[in-house]
Write an enzyme that holds these catalytic residues in place. Structure first.
Site, PDB file in Angstrom:
ATOM      1  N   MET A 186     -20.176 -28.958  -2.149  1.00 16.38           N
ATOM      2  CA  MET A 186     -19.737 -27.683  -1.588  1.00 16.38           C
ATOM      3  C   MET A 186     -20.320 -27.483  -0.194  1.00 16.38           C
ATOM      4  O   MET A 186     -19.598 -27.171   0.762  1.00 16.38           O
ATOM      5  CB  MET A 186     -20.149 -26.536  -2.508  1.00 16.38           C
ATOM      6  CG  MET A 186     -19.782 -25.158  -1.992  1.00 16.38           C
ATOM      7  SD  MET A 186     -18.000 -24.885  -1.835  1.00 16.38           S
ATOM      8  CE  MET A 186     -17.560 -24.559  -3.541  1.00 16.38           C
ATOM      9  N   ASP A 207     -31.193 -29.802   3.375  1.00 17.53           N
ATOM     10  CA  ASP A 207     -31.454 -29.984   1.950  1.00 17.53           C
ATOM     11  C   ASP A 207     -32.947 -30.197   1.750  1.00 17.53           C
ATOM     12  O   ASP A 207     -33.721 -30.187   2.709  1.00 17.53           O
ATOM     13  CB  ASP A 207     -30.632 -31.142   1.373  1.00 17.53           C
ATOM     14  CG  ASP A 207     -30.221 -30.869  -0.085  1.00 17.53           C
ATOM     15  OD1 ASP A 207     -31.125 -30.590  -0.895  1.00 17.53           O
ATOM     16  OD2 ASP A 207     -29.016 -30.909  -0.394  1.00 17.53           O
ATOM     17  N   VAL A 230     -26.571 -23.328  -2.533  1.00 15.72           N
ATOM     18  CA  VAL A 230     -27.340 -24.065  -3.538  1.00 15.72           C
ATOM     19  C   VAL A 230     -26.961 -23.577  -4.932  1.00 15.72           C
ATOM     20  O   VAL A 230     -26.063 -22.751  -5.103  1.00 15.72           O
ATOM     21  CB  VAL A 230     -28.858 -23.920  -3.294  1.00 15.72           C
ATOM     22  CG1 VAL A 230     -29.228 -24.436  -1.907  1.00 15.72           C
ATOM     23  CG2 VAL A 230     -29.311 -22.470  -3.462  1.00 15.72           C
ATOM     24  N   GLU A 245     -26.765 -21.719  -8.606  1.00 18.60           N
ATOM     25  CA  GLU A 245     -26.736 -20.290  -8.911  1.00 18.60           C
ATOM     26  C   GLU A 245     -28.032 -19.858  -9.603  1.00 18.60           C
ATOM     27  O   GLU A 245     -28.045 -19.464 -10.769  1.00 18.60           O
ATOM     28  CB  GLU A 245     -25.523 -19.963  -9.792  1.00 18.60           C
ATOM     29  CG  GLU A 245     -24.183 -20.228  -9.127  1.00 18.60           C
ATOM     30  CD  GLU A 245     -23.818 -19.188  -8.065  1.00 18.60           C
ATOM     31  OE1 GLU A 245     -22.865 -18.447  -8.272  1.00 18.60           O
ATOM     32  OE2 GLU A 245     -24.510 -19.114  -7.031  1.00 18.60           O
ATOM     33  N   LYS A 261     -32.578 -19.062  -4.533  1.00 18.17           N
ATOM     34  CA  LYS A 261     -31.918 -18.476  -3.366  1.00 18.17           C
ATOM     35  C   LYS A 261     -32.880 -17.561  -2.603  1.00 18.17           C
ATOM     36  O   LYS A 261     -32.924 -17.577  -1.370  1.00 18.17           O
ATOM     37  CB  LYS A 261     -30.669 -17.705  -3.790  1.00 18.17           C
ATOM     38  CG  LYS A 261     -29.531 -18.601  -4.328  1.00 18.17           C
ATOM     39  CD  LYS A 261     -28.344 -17.765  -4.800  1.00 18.17           C
ATOM     40  CE  LYS A 261     -27.275 -18.614  -5.467  1.00 18.17           C
ATOM     41  NZ  LYS A 261     -26.519 -19.432  -4.522  1.00 18.17           N
ATOM     42  N   SER A 284     -20.746 -17.657  -6.310  1.00 18.93           N
ATOM     43  CA  SER A 284     -19.446 -17.327  -6.885  1.00 18.93           C
ATOM     44  C   SER A 284     -19.568 -16.309  -8.012  1.00 18.93           C
ATOM     45  O   SER A 284     -18.559 -15.798  -8.488  1.00 18.93           O
ATOM     46  CB  SER A 284     -18.767 -18.595  -7.419  1.00 18.93           C
ATOM     47  OG  SER A 284     -19.567 -19.200  -8.416  1.00 18.93           O
ATOM     48  N   HIS A 316     -17.721 -16.698   0.019  1.00 23.86           N
ATOM     49  CA  HIS A 316     -17.428 -17.532  -1.150  1.00 23.86           C
ATOM     50  C   HIS A 316     -16.273 -18.477  -0.862  1.00 23.86           C
ATOM     51  O   HIS A 316     -15.123 -18.057  -0.720  1.00 23.86           O
ATOM     52  CB  HIS A 316     -17.100 -16.631  -2.354  1.00 23.86           C
ATOM     53  CG  HIS A 316     -16.677 -17.385  -3.569  1.00 23.86           C
ATOM     54  ND1 HIS A 316     -15.738 -16.901  -4.458  1.00 23.86           N
ATOM     55  CD2 HIS A 316     -17.046 -18.603  -4.048  1.00 23.86           C
ATOM     56  CE1 HIS A 316     -15.559 -17.785  -5.429  1.00 23.86           C
ATOM     57  NE2 HIS A 316     -16.328 -18.822  -5.200  1.00 23.86           N
ATOM     58  N   ASN A 343     -12.623 -15.073  -9.200  1.00 23.46           N
ATOM     59  CA  ASN A 343     -13.193 -15.660 -10.420  1.00 23.46           C
ATOM     60  C   ASN A 343     -12.890 -14.812 -11.651  1.00 23.46           C
ATOM     61  O   ASN A 343     -12.648 -15.344 -12.742  1.00 23.46           O
ATOM     62  CB  ASN A 343     -14.701 -15.833 -10.264  1.00 23.46           C
ATOM     63  CG  ASN A 343     -15.044 -17.124  -9.531  1.00 23.46           C
ATOM     64  OD1 ASN A 343     -14.175 -17.945  -9.280  1.00 23.46           O
ATOM     65  ND2 ASN A 343     -16.292 -17.294  -9.172  1.00 23.46           N
TER      66      ASN A 343
END
Length: 737
Positions: free
Chosen positions: A339, A358, A415, A417, A422, A444, A465, A515
């Site tokens: 992603m 990263d 990254v 969920e 986060k 998301s 998103h 979603n």
């Protein structure tokens, strides 16, 4: 030659008129009623002027033309509906036919005027502009691969009705031509040359001279099909060659469209019937079917959602007013998985410098490697070049060092969920970036306002998103938190515009919009399976309803494991009543007991062998199977579409969605809601809120509270309200200015 409003005309010493299309106050040339009338007049003037031996038509804009102004067609539809109510169906249909074929008649007039015309295409020529070029006697196009030539009308519920359908099938063989038309293909110059619908491809600075030379070399002003003895490229319809093609056309049409798209149905009829006739009769047949198409609700809805609404949203209809356009130059993406790498790729493609971060250098390099692999595949397919690939990769800096974020205008976290992970990342970002930097999460599912508690300046924080795969999915949800400021919203929308995607702006809420609706679709597929509906029937009826893939196949793509985790989290946070026990039992059996996680481990609802897949035989053992002949096909299709549309109504009622345009565009681009309907609210409006309410009530009585109508829907149905009337987006735009 007299002065014109939309064209400039100069005649050289060889008697060649250079006609330059240059609409004032337009960034792109389009066909309007005024342009059509003026072009018609120009043809008369060319014929009357003995000094003119031939015409080169070109454009002063960056692209040649985007085709017809679809608001003109929308106006025709409005006039038709008004005339139908006042004068009756027959008179209304006749008026629509006469009005909608003006462009076709103008092009035929050009084609038969007795003097040769060459289209010198300096950029993309789409739709009606392509049809203009096809009506000319010669076509020369720039060699710039970004330019395209084609007829994409079927993608907005129409078909080429200004002679494009008829001419293509007299220029290409039948099979090739039908594929070109049914796909709405837009070809780069060299492919158009190979297809023989472009005569020459040259550098743009040689365009006019090459077009002139075609005329000086004696280009015939009479098209092949207007000459005696003309033979169709594939021979007559009723011939051995014709019998190899036409019997299969209906089957292919059904397979590809499930008869949901009137435009393609009528285009095929126009093609078939037209090939049996002379050119003028064929064009008249095409015009009749085109008028019939324009009058369909599918055309009206698709034009509105997939052209007008998308255009308005793409141009910033929901952008906060009075805020200067963001000058984004450098961004960062945290998380170099598929992603994050996808976000980095589309950003670099837009010319932005991207820092790809990263946890260690190896992981960051791997993320850049994903981008390189994607571009290498594109290069093998001829979609990019080594030079362009090297330039794009040069914009991406992989690193594990957060200090490289200095000077970033926007940072996107992508990254896992995990709220704690986060939160720690946001602190590292804020320690480096300036006070005006916008920080976004690609979450998301996690509420933005909750994540915002971990940042020092919530006004600069929001959600962006993306949908997977990022390079192909055209929708981006921009999510406002409770304290998100207008400057951050404007920056996010400007960024989405830069990467050439369509944004929808939603408020914070569990699952946001896309979603929530798509999970309702997947859940319905799960529950049908537990009821003993055969899996193949679920998948096939979903496609017949208009969905691009069935709910089981879709769940395999996003991972059964993810669906299981969402259920577990929902149950933990909202209680057992928030989930369906039958769905829980199904996913536990598949994920926990059988280890079937989806495509990613080669087994989910389907078994996978490379690119091939087939439904897992064990699915039929999960519940006693119903007799397929006893199943109501329409009810299955209703359940799958109503589950999504009803959830969209709830999201709108809760204030997560604020604009009906975003509901429709988001449903098609985000989760593939039957495009022929125009999107979830167009689907409801077309049948009427009373009829949709009745569907919900019938399904609630049989299948339970998940189909319980929203209060908003009940209120609207009581007054026979429609979403595009009660929540008119144009009125909202005016009020906001």
């Amino acid at each position: 030659m007299p002065d014109y409003t939309n064209f400039k005309c100069e005649i050289d010493t060889d008697g060649i008129a250079i006609l330059t299309w240059d609409m004032p106050d337009h960034s792109m040339n389009v066909f309007t009623e005024d342009v059509i009338l003026e072009l018609d007049t120009i043809i008369d003037d060319v014929v009357a002027n003995d000094a003119i031996k031939g015409v080169v038509v070109t454009s002063s804009k960056r692209q040649f033309s985007g085709g017809a102004d679809l608001t003109m067609l929308q106006g025709l539809l409005g006039s038709y509906q008004k005339a139908k109510a006042e004068k009756g169906a027959t008179i209304a249909a006749t008026e629509l036919f006469d009005q909608s074929r003006k462009l076709s008649l103008t092009f035929r007039k050009l084609e038969t005027c007795g003097k040769p015309w060459v289209a010198a295409l300096n950029g993309t020529a789409a739709g009606g502009a392509c049809e203009l070029a096809l009506s000319c006697h010669g076509r020369v196009m720039t060699d710039n691969d970004s330019a395209k030539f084609g007829l994409p009308e079927v993608k907005v519920g129409l078909f080429p009705g200004a002679g494009g359908t008829t001419r293509i099938l007299r220029m290409m063989d039948t099979q090739q031509g039908l594929q070109f038309l049914m796909k709405g293909s837009m070809l780069p110059p060299k492919k158009a040359l190979v297809a023989k619908i472009i005569d020459k491809v040259v550098p743009v600075d040689e365009l006019i001279d090459t077009a002139k030379q075609m005329l000086l070399d004696g280009l015939s002003p009479v098209k092949p099909w207007d000459q005696k003895g003309y033979r169709l490229p594939s021979g007559r319809v009723y011939s051995p060659a014709g019998f190899q093609v036409w019997p299969a056309v209906g089957a292919i049409y059904r397979r590809e469209t499930h008869d949901n798209y009137p435009a393609i149905r009528y285009m095929i009829r126009a093609a078939y019937e037209g090939l049996l006739m002379d050119m003028d009769t064929a064009l008249r047949i095409e015009s009749r079917y085109f008028a019939k198409t324009v009058a369909t609700p599918e055309a009206a809805n698709m034009i509105r959602s997939l052209f007008l609404n998308m255009q308005e949203l793409g141009k910033g209809a929901r952008r906060p007013k009075g805020i200067e356009k963001s000058a984004l130059k450098k961004i960062a993406v945290i998380g170099a998985g598929f992603m994050g790498a996808g976000i980095a790729q589309v950003s670099a493609q837009a010319g932005l410098d991207v820092v790809l971060v990263d946890r260690d250098q190896e992981s960051a390099d791997k993320g850049k490697g994903h981008i390189a692999d994607s571009l290498t595949k594109a290069m093998k397919k001829g979609r990019t070049t080594q030079e362009k690939m090297d330039k794009l990769l040069g914009h991406v800096t992989p690193t594990a060092d957060y200090a490289q974020l200095a000077g970033c205008d926007l940072v996107i976290e992508a990254v896992f969920e995990d709220p704690d992970l986060k939160a720690s990342i946001f602190k590292q970002i804020e320690a480096v970036v300036g006070p005006d930097c916008t920080i976004a999460s690609n979450t998301s599912t996690l509420p933005i306002s909750g994540l915002a508690k971990a940042v020092a300046t919530p006004a600069n924080f929001l959600g962006i998103h993306f949908f997977s795969p990022v390079d192909r999915m055209m929708l981006v949800e921009v999510i406002k938190g409770k304290n998100t400021g207008h400057i951050a919203i404007a920056a996010a929308l400007d960024f989405v515009s830069m990467i050439k995607k369509t944004p929808i702006l939603v408020n914070d809420g569990r699952g946001f919009y896309a979603n929530r609706s798509v999970l309702g679709y997947i859940r319905e597929g799960h529950l049908m399976l537990t009821e003993g509906v055969p899996a193949a029937m679920i998948e096939n009826l979903a496609k017949q309803a208009g969905m691009p893939v069935g709910p089981l196949s879709l769940n395999d793509e996003v991972a059964l494991e993810l669906a299981w985790n969402i259920l577990q989290t929902t149950q933990k946070q909202l209680g057992e009543a928030a989930v369906d026990p039958n769905q829980v039992a199904l996913l536990k059996k598949l994920v926990v007991d059988e280890g079937r996680l989806g495509r990613k481990n080669g087994k989910g609802f389907y078994d996978y062998q490379g690119r091939n897949k087939k439904l897992w035989p064990g699915l039929k053992d999960l519940a006693p199977q119903q007799d397929p002949d006893s199943i109501d096909f329409d009810e299955i299709k209703d359940r799958l579409l109503v589950a999504q549309a009803l959830e969209a109504v709830r999201v709108f009622e809760e204030g997560v969605l604020e604009d009906v345009r975003e509901a429709d565009v988001g449903s098609i681009l985000g989760f593939g809601f039957a495009p022929f309907t125009g999107g979830v609210f167009s689907y409801i409006d077309t049948m009427g809120t009373p009829a949709f309410l009745a569907k919900c009530q019938a399904l609630e009585a049989k299948f339970g509270s998940r189909f319980k109508p929203a209060k908003l829907l009940e209120d609207m149905a009581a007054n026979n309200d429609r979403f595009y009337v009660r929540f008119d987006p144009q009125a909202s735009d005016v009020a906001a200015e």
